[in-house]
Structures are given as C-alpha cells and as structure tokens.
Design a protein around this motif. Structure first.
Motif, mmCIF file in Angstrom:
data_model
loop_
_atom_site.group_PDB
_atom_site.id
_atom_site.type_symbol
_atom_site.label_atom_id
_atom_site.label_comp_id
_atom_site.label_asym_id
_atom_site.label_seq_id
_atom_site.Cartn_x
_atom_site.Cartn_y
_atom_site.Cartn_z
ATOM 1 N N TYR A 60 0.837 -1.208 0.000
ATOM 2 C CA TYR A 60 0.000 0.000 0.000
ATOM 3 C C TYR A 60 0.872 1.257 0.000
ATOM 4 N N ALA A 61 1.860 1.269 0.878
ATOM 5 C CA ALA A 61 2.707 2.453 1.012
ATOM 6 C C ALA A 61 3.538 2.688 -0.248
ATOM 7 N N ASP A 62 4.054 1.615 -0.839
ATOM 8 C CA ASP A 62 4.811 1.759 -2.087
ATOM 9 C C ASP A 62 3.925 2.312 -3.197
ATOM 10 N N TRP A 63 2.665 1.887 -3.227
ATOM 11 C CA TRP A 63 1.724 2.398 -4.228
ATOM 12 C C TRP A 63 1.517 3.901 -4.013
ATOM 13 N N LEU A 64 1.289 4.290 -2.771
ATOM 14 C CA LEU A 64 1.030 5.704 -2.461
ATOM 15 C C LEU A 64 2.203 6.595 -2.862
ATOM 16 N N ILE A 65 3.410 6.179 -2.511
ATOM 17 C CA ILE A 65 4.586 6.996 -2.819
ATOM 18 C C ILE A 65 4.907 6.922 -4.303
ATOM 19 N N GLY A 66 4.935 5.702 -4.846
ATOM 20 C CA GLY A 66 5.321 5.525 -6.249
ATOM 21 C C GLY A 66 4.377 6.205 -7.218
ATOM 22 N N MET A 67 3.071 5.986 -7.046
ATOM 23 C CA MET A 67 2.097 6.563 -7.966
ATOM 24 C C MET A 67 2.090 8.095 -7.898
ATOM 25 N N ASN A 68 2.090 8.640 -6.705
ATOM 26 C CA ASN A 68 2.017 10.092 -6.558
ATOM 27 C C ASN A 68 3.319 10.782 -6.944
ATOM 28 N N ALA A 69 4.445 10.259 -6.477
ATOM 29 C CA ALA A 69 5.726 10.895 -6.786
ATOM 30 C C ALA A 69 6.035 10.789 -8.276
ATOM 31 N N SER A 70 5.733 9.646 -8.891
ATOM 32 C CA SER A 70 6.022 9.470 -10.318
ATOM 33 C C SER A 70 5.216 10.460 -11.158
ATOM 34 N N ARG A 71 3.929 10.594 -10.853
ATOM 35 C CA ARG A 71 3.115 11.546 -11.619
ATOM 36 C C ARG A 71 3.571 12.992 -11.374
ATOM 37 N N ALA A 72 3.827 13.320 -10.118
ATOM 38 C CA ALA A 72 4.212 14.697 -9.795
ATOM 39 C C ALA A 72 5.511 15.081 -10.490
ATOM 40 N N TYR A 73 6.537 14.257 -10.358
ATOM 41 C CA TYR A 73 7.829 14.608 -10.949
ATOM 42 C C TYR A 73 7.792 14.543 -12.473
ATOM 43 N N THR A 74 7.037 13.602 -13.029
ATOM 44 C CA THR A 74 6.922 13.546 -14.490
ATOM 45 C C THR A 74 6.300 14.821 -15.039
ATOM 46 N N LEU A 75 5.169 15.220 -14.468
ATOM 47 C CA LEU A 75 4.471 16.410 -14.953
ATOM 48 C C LEU A 75 5.307 17.673 -14.765
ATOM 49 N N LEU A 76 5.963 17.793 -13.614
ATOM 50 C CA LEU A 76 6.741 18.997 -13.330
ATOM 51 C C LEU A 76 7.999 19.070 -14.187
ATOM 52 N N GLY A 100 11.916 17.069 -21.964
ATOM 53 C CA GLY A 100 11.522 15.850 -22.650
ATOM 54 C C GLY A 100 10.131 15.388 -22.269
ATOM 55 N N ARG A 101 9.715 14.273 -22.881
ATOM 56 C CA ARG A 101 8.376 13.733 -22.649
ATOM 57 C C ARG A 101 8.423 12.386 -21.937
ATOM 58 N N SER A 102 9.544 12.038 -21.369
ATOM 59 C CA SER A 102 9.665 10.743 -20.688
ATOM 60 C C SER A 102 8.811 10.695 -19.434
ATOM 61 N N VAL A 103 8.439 9.480 -19.045
ATOM 62 C CA VAL A 103 7.803 9.248 -17.748
ATOM 63 C C VAL A 103 8.911 8.988 -16.738
ATOM 64 N N LYS A 120 18.489 10.619 -18.678
ATOM 65 C CA LYS A 120 17.222 10.624 -17.942
ATOM 66 C C LYS A 120 17.465 10.523 -16.433
ATOM 67 N N ALA A 121 18.458 9.729 -16.046
ATOM 68 C CA ALA A 121 18.776 9.563 -14.621
ATOM 69 C C ALA A 121 19.286 10.864 -14.020
#
Length: 709
Positions: A169-185, A192-195, A545-546
């Motif tokens: 659950y916790a990995d989902w919360l951090i991974g999903m939210n942080a990935s979307r936030a940092y990708t969009l920002l 670039g357009r990478s995820v 990308k890294a």
C-alpha cells in the motif's frame, strides 16, 4: 480434507514428493496416509496472482495525469487479478472452495511475500476456513515431513501478511504520486516527454549510481611521482619505495628528483626487519547478496539471474531457501553438516576436498550462531545432493559456489607471512613489503591457483650496502570505477556505513541497507528497464534521464536512504507484531501529500535546459556517417543531433532481436566500423554476432558472425 497452497509448481512437487500422490491436471492429490488421514489436495499460485489496481481503475477521473488530482489517496485499495494469471487463480479457487476441504495449509515461501501471495489468494477466493502455516527453508523430503508435522497456527505468521500488505500500500502511495508529480513537473520545464518513475528504494539506489558517475565526470587526474631505490646489501638485491608521513607520493617532480639526487649511490643501512604471521579464516557462508556479488564478479551473472538459478536449485531441493540475509546457521542445521559433506563426497569435484576437511564447526560462532539467524539461515547445500549432469551449466556454477563455501568452512585458516624491510639512506626511509603463503588451509577449495609470493631477501638489521640505482617513477591518479551489478548489490546492503548521521547509519544497518535480499536484484533490473541506467563494459552507466531525475529530487527524502531505512525498520516491527499496520499506512498517506507539496515548491528552482544540453554533450558517441554531426543517446535509439534542423535521418535502435546495444558498442561502430562481439541475439535460436556497416553512406548495418563459413 486439507488443501495445501504452494507458491510455485516446482515447490508443490517437492512438497508432494514424500507422500504417495498423483498429479491431476492443475493440482496434485495426496493419497490418505499417516500425515494426511483423509488425503490432501495440493495446488499452487505461480507467484503473485493479484496486484493493486492502477488509479484510473479505482477512479476513472484519474486516468489523465494532472497536477490538480494529486495526491491520489484511495479510501480503500482494490486488487485486480493479473490478466495472464486468471486461469491459475481459477484452478486455486476451485480447490479452496471444494466442499470436501475443511482446512487450508498456506505453503508459500517462508517470507513476507510468500505470506502475502497465499493469504491474498485465499481472501480473494471468498473462503473462510481454518488455516495453518507450513514453514520450511529446505525442500528435501525429510525437511518437508518435519515441517508438516510441526505446522504453525496462521496467527503466528499473520503479522508478516500485515507487513507485506502495508509495504505494498505504502509503495503504491509513494510511487504513484511521486512518479506523476515529478513527471508532470519535469515535462513542464521542457526536459523531454519521458515518464519519470520514482520509488522509495529504486530512487536512492539510482542516486548511488549517479553520485558515482558525477565523481567520475568531475575527477581531474593529477600526476604523482615516487622514488624507487635498488639496494645491494651484501649481495642481496631488492627495491624499496621512499616513504614519508604523508605517504609515498610527491605532487611535484622536482621534489622527487631532489630525493633521488640525495640518495643516488649513497650508503644504505637496514634499519628494521619485521615478519608477522597472519591467519585468515575461511569466508562466511553465503547470504543471497554475497552469492550475487561473487557470481557477478566471477561469471558476470546479473543479480537477477543468480537469484533465479538459486531459486531453481531450492525448488529442486538441492539448496536451502535463497532469499536470506544471514551468513549463519543454527546448531540444528550445523548438526547435519557431516552428513552433507559425506553426500558431497560422492561427486567427483568434491571427493578429495571433503576427504581433507580438518575440523568440525559446530562451536564456531563465525558460522553457527542462533542470534544471527532471524527467519532464515545461510544458503547451504541440502543432503539431497544432485547428479551434476542433471543441472544446467549455469545451475552447476551456482551450486559449486554454495558447495565449496560449506566445504571451505571446515578447513583450517590460511597462514601468511607478511614481511617488511625498512632501509635508510641518511635520514631518508625506504620501505619494502613482501608476502608469502605459509599454509594454504581453505584456499585451494575456493581458488584454483595462487598468485606468486613476494619473498624478500634474507637481510638483518644493521647490515650495510648501497643504493645502486635510484629512479623517479611517474603515475596518474585515477577516478573511481562505475559499479558492477554485484558491487551495487553490496553498496545497497552496506549503505549505512557511508552515512554521516550515526543514528540513521544504525537504522540502515539494522535493516540491512537499501531494499531486501529478495528485492535488490529486481530494483536493479527495473532501473535498467526504465532506461535510467545501462550496462557498458559490464558496469552500470546512468543515462541522461537519470541525471534529470536526480537533479529534481536532490536534497529530498526520495534521493536519500533515510526514507527507506526508517520505513523498513517500521515494517520489520509490523512483521514481528510490535507495531500496527494501519498507523503506518496513515503515515504513508501524509508522506505522499508532503512529497507532492515539496515537489511543487522545489520545481520553481529547477533549470534543466542547460543541464540537458550538458548531459547530451557528455553522451556524444561519434560522428554521424551521413552528415558528420554528433550521434547521441536519445532514449530508445541512438540518433543524429541534426535531425531537428536538417532532418538527418540517421538512427540505430537500442534493441535488436531482444538484445540492448550499449553506447560503448555504438561508439566503437562509429569509430571502427565494428562493435565488440555481442552475445545473446534472439533469432530462431540464440546467436552471437558483431554489428558492422552494411552501407556506411546510408547508415544501414548488418550482422557479422564470429565463425564465418
């Protein structure tokens, strides 16, 4: 009747082996016997059958990635069946819902993921029947029978289920939210357009690789100079290196030459002769990480491959449970060592080695220590010794390392003589070091050949002679090397040793660093799949990308081992029943909110354009064969930098027939017209080949085979 739910098919077969049984399609039927009075039905899960549903399947409004929908905090988490596992779930559910089944035995791997896999399947099947837990670290018939005779109540291992659920659950919360936030920002900054996938273990692991790369890029090689003297002391000739309090190196050549002039041809005296005997005990038994590191160094196996091979040996009951962080065993396991060694003596490679063992290690705490064993003990061979011909070539290599580790532990220490001569010319001191193997002990078990000894001449203190030749040698400082996959596994485990915060260092040591023994190889594989890093000459190189992601998360918890260290500490407390899972999940929800909030605040200071250009320049691989401009790494392909201005169409895909083509090989192709031999292309059958130009003018390539016919 009892239903037994194993984690995988091979494991199920091993669990059925001690009893009379018959395989019936998708399950195994154990006939009535003393252990199972009414018989039993044995089925298996084929790993995880369920996963947490993605955000848009919980709420359709979340399908489009938008900052104003973050953070995503579900009121409750929903699971979905993994599409490719639907038929397997049906087979398991049919057994669990069978009206003749009155009790369920959970028989997943003896760890938190094994607990989650089986208990979640039972829960998703909608059954509510009494449960027991089979806990077994070896799948030999004797170990299996003993474990079935000593089943645990499911409440004893339920905390592990809660631990695994809380982690997911916790990995989902951090991974999903942080990935979307940092990708969009990051995308909003024109990088670039990478995820950009972000995770509590994978991101600090990537930080280790990027930090090392920055050290290499920023490293400035400097020359250094040393003074070497050749002495003749009453006919004994040897060399010594000038030594001072700060070491042996001079930054300025003039300083070294001044010492050279002062010592050339001068009288020399033996000031001190010292010889010290040192005993080196056999290495510890293997944990998964030490086995992965050694296999990577010796055979260049990826950590993932080593785990898969060891898991296969475990499921065939030839070695004990592989996902262990312990190098020790209990007295109960150690009591079986004489029998295991006796069985190993039937195999030709170990016949002489086992016959020459010299000691019993039952009382040696370097190997036998109850306090150093938590859920699982070290990886050792079982008494079920295989015919080596029945193993694949790679399985044989892993089994050999495990077998030799146990055999070596039963040998005496190796003994070395470390000697040194201190020779003086006036006030100048020169040191000569030597090393000699006096007694090999365990070393022949693990090393086929020894390096030549460095034996010093027999001189005595007070003897005089002269410095026949004094020379100045020049060298250059070298940057640190990139990590191999095996070295990164070790760095992840030992990350607590390099943390300045002592309290945090202790936390990281208590949880064995970044990730778990069973997950580190998956983290490395995922970072490669996400194109954050690639293999170049057997070492890990971060991509452009890294660098972009690390620039964004720098100075946040996501880039630090602190988050995962404190997280794992709390998870272990949940697994021991010492902390509630719901409190941890609530804290993870608050942390997800904070991470999104911090990312938005920090993004105002991000400047990627110049950094992206800089990283692009660092990745220039050579000249374009069509127009002469630079060829760079463009993510999924290598291409010409002039595409956007002149529409130069030169490109080479990063993947050919299932094989990733490294930047180092593209660089060699551009410079020399031919790559190194690349192994493992997947055609009708696997093959090895070079990539060469088919027509350099239009940039087309073809394969060239090693053995031309």
């Amino acid at each position: 009747m009892q239903a037994i739910v194993a984690e995988k098919a091979l494991q199920a077969q091993a669990l059925a082996a001690p009893f009379r049984h018959v395989k019936k399609g998708s399950h195994i039927e154990i006939k009535p016997c003393e252990m199972f009075r009414n018989g039993a039905l044995l089925t298996w899960c084929s790993g995880h059958l369920f996963e947490i549903a993605p955000p848009h399947e919980m709420n359709p409004a979340l399908k489009k990635w938008q900052m104003d929908t973050l953070p995503m905090i579900p009121e409750s988490f929903k699971y979905k069946i993994i599409p490719s596992k639907a038929s397997r779930f049906k087979a398991v559910k049919d057994i669990l819902t069978n009206p003749n089944v009155t009790e369920i035995i959970a028989a997943g791997d003896p760890a938190r993921e094994g607990e989650l896999i089986v208990q979640l399947v039972v829960r998703m099947s909608g059954v509510n029947k009494p449960m027991k837990r089979l806990w077994v670290s070896s799948l030999t018939p004797n170990a299996v029978e003993h474990a079935f005779s000593n089943l645990l109540d499911i409440e004893q291992t339920k905390p592990l289920y809660h631990e695994a659920m809380a982690r997911s659950y916790a990995d989902w919360l951090i991974g999903m939210n942080a990935s979307r936030a940092y990708t969009l920002l990051i995308q909003s900054k024109g990088a670039g357009r990478s995820v950009f996938s972000v995770g509590r273990v994978q991101t600090p692991t990537l930080a280790l690789v990027v930090k090392r790369e920055r050290e290499i890029l920023q490293f400035v090689s400097k020359p250094f100079f040393e003074v070497i003297a050749q002495f003749n002391i009453d006919g004994s000739v040897y060399e010594g290196k000038y030594s001072m309090e700060t070491g042996t190196r001079f930054e300025k050549k003039e300083e070294a030459e001044a010492i050279q002039k002062q010592c050339q041809g001068k009288e020399a005296i033996v000031q001190k002769v010292k010889t010290e005997r040192k005993s080196v005990p056999p290495p510890a038994l293997h944990s998964l990480s030490t086995l992965q590191a050694l296999a990577n160094k010796r055979f260049r196996f990826s950590p993932k491959k080593t785990l898969e091979l060891t898991q296969s040996l475990y499921e065939k009951s030839f070695v004990t449970y592989p996902r262990t962080d312990s190098n020790h065993v209990t007295k109960e396991e150690a009591a079986a060592f004489p029998n295991i060694l006796n069985k190993l003596s039937s195999l030709e490679p170990y016949k002489t080695l086992t016959a020459n063992t010299t000691r019993n290690i039952l009382s040696d705490k370097r190997y036998v220590n109850e306090k150093m064993v938590s859920d699982h003990y070290a990886i050792i061979p079982t008494e079920n010794v295989p015919s080596l011909n029945s193993l694949s070539g790679d399985e044989k290599k892993i089994y050999d390392m495990i077998a030799r580790s146990l055999i070596a532990a039963h040998y005496d220490p190796a003994v070395f003589a470390h000697s040194s001569i201190q020779t003086s010319i006036e006030s100048h001191v020169f040191i000569t070091n030597g090393k000699q193997l006096l007694f090999p002990g365990w070393r022949p078990v693990l090393f086929e050949s020894e390096k030549e000894d460095v034996i010093l001449p027999s001189v005595k203190e007070g003897q005089q002679g002269e410095a026949e030749e004094v020379k100045v040698t020049e060298g250059k400082t070298v940057p640190p090397k990139r990590y191999t996959e095996g070295e990164l596994i070790t760095a992840m485990k030992n990350v607590g040793q390099s943390v300045d915060d002592k309290e945090l260092g202790q936390v990281l040591k208590s949880v064995s660093g970044l990730g778990e023994e069973s997950t580190r190889s998956n983290i490395i594989e995922r970072l490669k799949q996400l194109e954050y890093m690639e293999i170049e000459q057997h070492r890990l190189a971060p991509t452009q990308k890294a660098f972009i992601l690390m620039d964004a998360v720098e100075h946040t918890l996501l880039a630090s081992p602190e988050l995962t260290g404190r997280w794992e500490k709390r998870l272990k407390e949940i697994g021991k029943g010492e902390a509630p899972a719901n409190v941890f999940i609530d804290q993870s929800k608050k942390l997800a909110q904070k991470i999104v909030h911090d990312a938005i605040n920090h993004s105002s200071s991000w400047q990627f354009e110049s950094q992206v250009q800089k990283k692009s320049e660092e990745k220039h691989l050579g000249g374009c064969p069509k127009c002469g401009a630079a060829v760079v790494d463009k993510g999924k392909l290598y291409g010409c930098t002039m595409y956007s201005t002149t529409k130069c169409s030169f490109m080479i895909s990063k993947k050919m027939l299932g094989k990733t083509i490294s930047a180092a090989n593209i660089k060699k192709l551009l410079e020399k017209g031919k790559t190194n031999l690349i192994k493992g292309f997947k055609g009708k059958s696997p093959f090895d080949a070079y990539i060469v130009w088919k027509d350099r003018n239009d940039g087309s390539v073809q394969f060239e085979f090693k053995n031309k016919k």
